[in-house]
Design a protein around this motif. Structure first.
Motif, PDB file in Angstrom:
ATOM      1  N   SER A 235      -8.701 -30.957  -8.391  1.00  0.00           N
ATOM      2  CA  SER A 235      -9.352 -32.257  -8.455  1.00  0.00           C
ATOM      3  C   SER A 235      -8.303 -33.370  -8.407  1.00  0.00           C
ATOM      4  CB  SER A 235     -10.167 -32.366  -9.756  1.00  0.00           C
ATOM      5  OG  SER A 235     -10.753 -33.644  -9.871  1.00  0.00           O
ATOM      6  N   CYS A 236      -8.564 -34.404  -7.571  1.00  0.00           N
ATOM      7  CA  CYS A 236      -7.640 -35.538  -7.486  1.00  0.00           C
ATOM      8  C   CYS A 236      -8.427 -36.832  -7.326  1.00  0.00           C
ATOM      9  CB  CYS A 236      -6.645 -35.351  -6.343  1.00  0.00           C
ATOM     10  SG  CYS A 236      -7.384 -35.247  -4.684  1.00  0.00           S
ATOM     11  N   ILE A 237      -7.710 -37.976  -7.517  1.00  0.00           N
ATOM     12  CA  ILE A 237      -8.339 -39.299  -7.427  1.00  0.00           C
ATOM     13  C   ILE A 237      -8.671 -39.605  -5.968  1.00  0.00           C
ATOM     14  CG2 ILE A 237      -7.999 -41.759  -7.842  1.00  0.00           C
ATOM     15  CD1 ILE A 237      -6.115 -40.958 -10.149  1.00  0.00           C
ATOM     16  N   GLN A 238      -9.879 -40.127  -5.732  1.00  0.00           N
ATOM     17  CA  GLN A 238     -10.362 -40.266  -4.364  1.00  0.00           C
ATOM     18  C   GLN A 238      -9.461 -41.123  -3.484  1.00  0.00           C
ATOM     19  OE1 GLN A 238     -14.414 -41.601  -4.027  1.00  0.00           O
ATOM     20  NE2 GLN A 238     -14.350 -41.784  -1.815  1.00  0.00           N
ATOM     21  N   ILE A 239      -9.023 -42.299  -3.956  1.00  0.00           N
ATOM     22  CA  ILE A 239      -8.284 -43.211  -3.097  1.00  0.00           C
ATOM     23  C   ILE A 239      -6.818 -42.803  -2.964  1.00  0.00           C
ATOM     24  CG2 ILE A 239      -7.635 -45.604  -2.726  1.00  0.00           C
ATOM     25  CD1 ILE A 239     -10.628 -44.964  -2.414  1.00  0.00           C
ATOM     26  N   SER A 240      -6.130 -42.525  -4.105  1.00  0.00           N
ATOM     27  CA  SER A 240      -4.695 -42.260  -4.082  1.00  0.00           C
ATOM     28  C   SER A 240      -4.337 -40.799  -3.810  1.00  0.00           C
ATOM     29  CB  SER A 240      -4.074 -42.678  -5.417  1.00  0.00           C
ATOM     30  OG  SER A 240      -4.562 -41.853  -6.464  1.00  0.00           O
ATOM     31  N   GLY A 241      -5.219 -39.890  -4.098  1.00  0.00           N
ATOM     32  CA  GLY A 241      -4.914 -38.472  -3.963  1.00  0.00           C
ATOM     33  C   GLY A 241      -4.122 -37.898  -5.118  1.00  0.00           C
ATOM     34  N   TRP A 242      -3.875 -38.711  -6.165  1.00  0.00           N
ATOM     35  CA  TRP A 242      -3.153 -38.211  -7.338  1.00  0.00           C
ATOM     36  C   TRP A 242      -4.040 -37.240  -8.110  1.00  0.00           C
ATOM     37  CZ3 TRP A 242      -0.652 -43.266  -9.703  1.00  0.00           C
ATOM     38  CH2 TRP A 242       0.321 -43.742  -8.805  1.00  0.00           C
ATOM     39  N   CYS A 243      -3.388 -36.198  -8.610  1.00  0.00           N
ATOM     40  CA  CYS A 243      -4.143 -35.187  -9.358  1.00  0.00           C
ATOM     41  C   CYS A 243      -4.649 -35.760 -10.680  1.00  0.00           C
ATOM     42  CB  CYS A 243      -3.261 -33.974  -9.650  1.00  0.00           C
ATOM     43  SG  CYS A 243      -2.653 -33.126  -8.169  1.00  0.00           S
ATOM     44  N   THR A 244      -5.859 -35.389 -11.039  1.00  0.00           N
ATOM     45  CA  THR A 244      -6.391 -35.792 -12.345  1.00  0.00           C
ATOM     46  C   THR A 244      -5.885 -34.888 -13.455  1.00  0.00           C
ATOM     47  OG1 THR A 244      -8.370 -34.466 -11.913  1.00  0.00           O
ATOM     48  CG2 THR A 244      -8.468 -36.796 -11.349  1.00  0.00           C
ATOM     49  N   GLY A 245      -5.268 -33.792 -13.087  1.00  0.00           N
ATOM     50  CA  GLY A 245      -4.657 -32.850 -14.013  1.00  0.00           C
ATOM     51  C   GLY A 245      -3.936 -31.805 -13.170  1.00  0.00           C
TER      52      GLY A 245
ATOM     53  N   CYS B 104     -23.226 -41.294   0.758  1.00  0.00           N
ATOM     54  CA  CYS B 104     -22.188 -42.259   1.144  1.00  0.00           C
ATOM     55  C   CYS B 104     -22.789 -43.660   1.210  1.00  0.00           C
ATOM     56  CB  CYS B 104     -21.546 -41.868   2.475  1.00  0.00           C
ATOM     57  SG  CYS B 104     -22.678 -41.799   3.889  1.00  0.00           S
ATOM     58  N   ILE B 105     -21.892 -44.678   1.345  1.00  0.00           N
ATOM     59  CA  ILE B 105     -22.329 -46.079   1.376  1.00  0.00           C
ATOM     60  C   ILE B 105     -22.958 -46.381   2.734  1.00  0.00           C
ATOM     61  CG2 ILE B 105     -21.533 -48.466   1.253  1.00  0.00           C
ATOM     62  CD1 ILE B 105     -19.290 -47.462  -0.607  1.00  0.00           C
ATOM     63  N   GLN B 106     -24.135 -47.005   2.718  1.00  0.00           N
ATOM     64  CA  GLN B 106     -24.898 -47.190   3.949  1.00  0.00           C
ATOM     65  C   GLN B 106     -24.138 -48.002   4.992  1.00  0.00           C
ATOM     66  OE1 GLN B 106     -28.807 -48.876   3.429  1.00  0.00           O
ATOM     67  NE2 GLN B 106     -29.175 -49.142   5.603  1.00  0.00           N
ATOM     68  N   SER B 107     -23.474 -49.071   4.568  1.00  0.00           N
ATOM     69  CA  SER B 107     -22.859 -49.973   5.538  1.00  0.00           C
ATOM     70  C   SER B 107     -21.620 -49.387   6.205  1.00  0.00           C
ATOM     71  CB  SER B 107     -22.487 -51.290   4.852  1.00  0.00           C
ATOM     72  OG  SER B 107     -21.600 -51.048   3.770  1.00  0.00           O
ATOM     73  N   SER B 108     -20.825 -48.559   5.476  1.00  0.00           N
ATOM     74  CA  SER B 108     -19.533 -48.094   5.993  1.00  0.00           C
ATOM     75  C   SER B 108     -19.413 -46.581   6.149  1.00  0.00           C
ATOM     76  CB  SER B 108     -18.418 -48.567   5.053  1.00  0.00           C
ATOM     77  OG  SER B 108     -18.576 -47.967   3.776  1.00  0.00           O
ATOM     78  N   GLY B 109     -20.257 -45.827   5.504  1.00  0.00           N
ATOM     79  CA  GLY B 109     -20.140 -44.379   5.524  1.00  0.00           C
ATOM     80  C   GLY B 109     -19.103 -43.854   4.552  1.00  0.00           C
ATOM     81  N   GLN B 110     -18.481 -44.751   3.761  1.00  0.00           N
ATOM     82  CA  GLN B 110     -17.485 -44.329   2.766  1.00  0.00           C
ATOM     83  C   GLN B 110     -18.170 -43.559   1.648  1.00  0.00           C
ATOM     84  OE1 GLN B 110     -14.894 -47.445   1.356  1.00  0.00           O
ATOM     85  NE2 GLN B 110     -14.549 -46.428  -0.599  1.00  0.00           N
ATOM     86  N   CYS B 111     -17.544 -42.439   1.258  1.00  0.00           N
ATOM     87  CA  CYS B 111     -18.121 -41.630   0.177  1.00  0.00           C
ATOM     88  C   CYS B 111     -18.013 -42.376  -1.144  1.00  0.00           C
ATOM     89  CB  CYS B 111     -17.400 -40.290   0.050  1.00  0.00           C
ATOM     90  SG  CYS B 111     -17.484 -39.252   1.544  1.00  0.00           S
ATOM     91  N   GLU B 112     -19.042 -42.324  -1.953  1.00  0.00           N
ATOM     92  CA  GLU B 112     -18.979 -42.902  -3.293  1.00  0.00           C
ATOM     93  C   GLU B 112     -18.129 -42.025  -4.199  1.00  0.00           C
ATOM     94  OE1 GLU B 112     -22.921 -43.579  -4.694  1.00  0.00           O
ATOM     95  OE2 GLU B 112     -23.409 -45.023  -3.121  1.00  0.00           O
ATOM     96  N   GLU B 113     -18.132 -40.736  -3.961  1.00  0.00           N
ATOM     97  CA  GLU B 113     -17.339 -39.777  -4.730  1.00  0.00           C
ATOM     98  C   GLU B 113     -17.159 -38.535  -3.861  1.00  0.00           C
ATOM     99  OE1 GLU B 113     -17.471 -37.692  -9.190  1.00  0.00           O
ATOM    100  OE2 GLU B 113     -19.009 -39.131  -8.580  1.00  0.00           O
ATOM    101  N   CYS B 114     -16.048 -37.812  -4.111  1.00  0.00           N
ATOM    102  CA  CYS B 114     -15.753 -36.623  -3.301  1.00  0.00           C
ATOM    103  C   CYS B 114     -16.111 -35.340  -4.030  1.00  0.00           C
ATOM    104  CB  CYS B 114     -14.265 -36.579  -2.942  1.00  0.00           C
ATOM    105  SG  CYS B 114     -13.698 -37.916  -1.872  1.00  0.00           S
ATOM    106  N   GLU B 115     -16.367 -34.316  -3.256  1.00  0.00           N
ATOM    107  CA  GLU B 115     -16.491 -32.978  -3.813  1.00  0.00           C
ATOM    108  C   GLU B 115     -15.116 -32.548  -4.334  1.00  0.00           C
ATOM    109  OE1 GLU B 115     -18.993 -31.146  -4.366  1.00  0.00           O
ATOM    110  OE2 GLU B 115     -20.614 -32.001  -3.170  1.00  0.00           O
TER     111      GLU B 115
END
Length: 523
Positions: free
Chosen positions: A291-301, A260-271
């Motif tokens: 599998s879905c997009i990290q920010i919006s939650g929309w499915c990638t397929g 995750c990002i050091q300053s905020s703890g935000q994940c760079e990518e999700c499992e």
């Protein structure tokens, strides 16, 4: 008269040119630059430079000496040396013709005095020609490693290059690992490269794993490769799974690779299967491979049978393999027998194997006996009902008695005079046989009618039917020799009549069933 350079170091400080104590650089032809250089015979530490310039006729002497420069160097290439002094006197009246220069201190081998009269002079009162008139140059210095009035004291052992102040013996700089005025104090063991500031002993950098002014504090344990900022101990990157200035907070377990990002703890990518800035939200179960997009939650397929940004809509029921386009639900192929974007239209009935093109419903092939885009047209009387799908042209021979590209034209033959006589005779014989049968039938019918009339009216006289061959035909001429004669035969023709393939009201003719009408006479 000679004015060689050694006159400037012969011990004569008389500034009157007439006493032959001074040097004089070239005047004609005139030069724009002039310089004088001395080799000090090895590294020395200069404390003071004293110059005695020619001073008779002060204005002219000042205009020539004004703006002089001094360079220190370890080679004869003085232009790349240290310009330790430049005269900036603003008027010729203020010009000191016997200056003491205290700015040119330090370790050197060569000393050079230089005047420059190239364009863009600093002051207009400077001479146009570059001329040096030095009567004496005194350099106060000790051999490197010594100091004191008679240079009889040794510089401290940890002075860098053995150089120290000529009066106090304080080091100009220290060798690595030491600090203090006389370099007699040790730097911290954790100073990077064992180097610290001479005045206060602060480290110029810390060894791996330490921070602070003297590098006595250890970096936080979760700093990546044990590195932190010297001033405040903030980690320069965290070990995998941690974040924060001191890397003392854990990343979400759903962050991919536990990073995750050091300053905020935000994940760079999700499992796979998670989304959100910290991957703490579950993707819709109908997402393909979850599998879905990290920010919006929309499915990638989408999983089979679903569509939409979050795969919450079901594909049309007639989609092949239950697959449709995620964006709009259009089927990716239809089940057998259907067509259209959503496969809600049925293929034409006569499409072969019930298969048609999805976009507009045209049959790929037709069932036997049909043709056209929708296979709605019937083939002609082709053998095996085999015709071209687009044109209907028969691809096999026509059935007997038919012709044309589509086998939809009926053929009728009428023999002519040019036909063989025996064919005509046979035709006449057949015709005569037919006439005789007809006559027999007529006689029987008339006899029955006569008998009926007799029974109903006994008073009515009997009627005798006189039927002779002459009432039906004509006698043949006497010279016919008993042979049939073809009367009024027309020239041979082939008459064709176009018929519709679906006309079911006619009798199909075989080769022996063709009627050949004839006109003839009989006896």
């Amino acid at each position: 008269m000679t004015f060689t350079s050694e006159k400037a170091v012969d011990g004569c400080i008389n500034q009157n040119f007439g006493n032959k104590c001074c040097i004089h650089t070239q005047a004609n032809p005139s030069l724009l630059e002039a310089w004088w250089q001395i080799n000090l015979g090895g590294p020395v530490v200069i404390e003071l430079v004293k110059i005695y310039n020619r001073n008779d006729v002060a204005k002219e002497r000042s205009s020539r000496f004004g703006g002089f420069q001094i360079y220190l160097s370890n080679t004869t290439d003085w232009r790349n040396g240290d310009n330790c002094h430049t005269d900036t006197t603003s008027t010729w009246q203020s010009m000191d013709l016997a200056p003491s220069i205290q700015s040119c201190t330090g370790n050197t081998i060569y000393l050079t005095i230089y005047v420059d009269r190239r364009p863009n002079k600093r002051f207009d009162w400077y001479s146009d020609k570059a001329i040096l008139e030095l009567c004496e140059v005194e350099i106060y210095a000790c051999v490197k490693g010594n100091y004191g009035s008679f240079c009889d004291n040794t510089c401290p052992v940890n002075c860098k290059d053995g150089v120290c102040d000529q009066h106090t013996g304080e080091c100009e700089d220290c060798v690595d690992g030491y600090h203090g005025r006389k370099c007699d104090q040790r730097c911290s063991d954790h100073c990077k490269g064992n180097v610290c500031n001479q005045g206060n002993g602060t480290c110029r950098g810390c060894a791996l794993g330490y921070f602070g002014s003297t590098c006595e504090q250890t970096c936080p344990s979760n700093c990546n490769v044990n590195l932190c900022v010297q001033a405040n101990g903030v980690c320069i990157g965290c070990k995998q799974g941690f974040f924060g200035n001191k890397c003392n907070s854990r990343c979400s377990l759903q962050c991919k690779d536990n990073t995750c990002i050091q300053s905020s703890g935000q994940c760079e990518e999700c499992e796979p299967g998670y989304h959100g800035v910290k991957c703490d939200r579950i993707c819709p179960s109908t997402c393909g491979k979850k599998s879905c997009i990290q920010i919006s939650g929309w499915c990638t397929g989408c999983a089979s049978g679903y569509f939409g940004s979050t795969c919450d809509q079901t594909c049309p029921s007639n989609c092949n393999d239950n697959l449709c386009v995620q964006a709009n639900g259009v089927c990716i192929g239809c089940k057998q027998g259907f067509f259209g974007n959503t496969c809600n239209s049925r293929c034409p009935q006569q499409c072969k194997d019930n298969i048609c093109i999805q976009s507009y419903g045209q049959c790929e092939e037709c069932n036997s006996g049909f043709y056209g885009h929708a296979c709605l047209d019937m083939c002609g009387y082709c053998q095996d009902e085999n015709c071209d799908k687009d044109t209907g042209t028969c691809l096999s021979p026509c059935e007997n008695g038919l012709t044309g590209d589509k086998c939809d034209i009926k053929v009728v033959y009428i023999p002519g005079v040019e036909d063989d006589f025996n064919v005509a005779a046979v035709g006449i014989g057949v015709g005569l046989g037919v006439v005789v049968i007809v006559l027999v039938i007529v006689i029987i019918v008339l006899a029955r009618r006569l008998h009926s009339r007799t029974n109903t009216d006994t008073t009515r006289s009997a009627t005798t039917a006189n039927i002779s061959m002459s009432s039906i035909g004509q006698e043949l001429p006497g010279d016919s020799d008993g042979q049939y004669e073809v009367i009024g035969a027309m020239a041979s023709k082939q008459i064709t009549t176009k018929i519709s393939p679906d006309e079911g009201s006619y009798e199909k003719l075989g080769p022996g069933d063709k009627d050949v009408p004839h006109l003839y006479e009989t006896t």
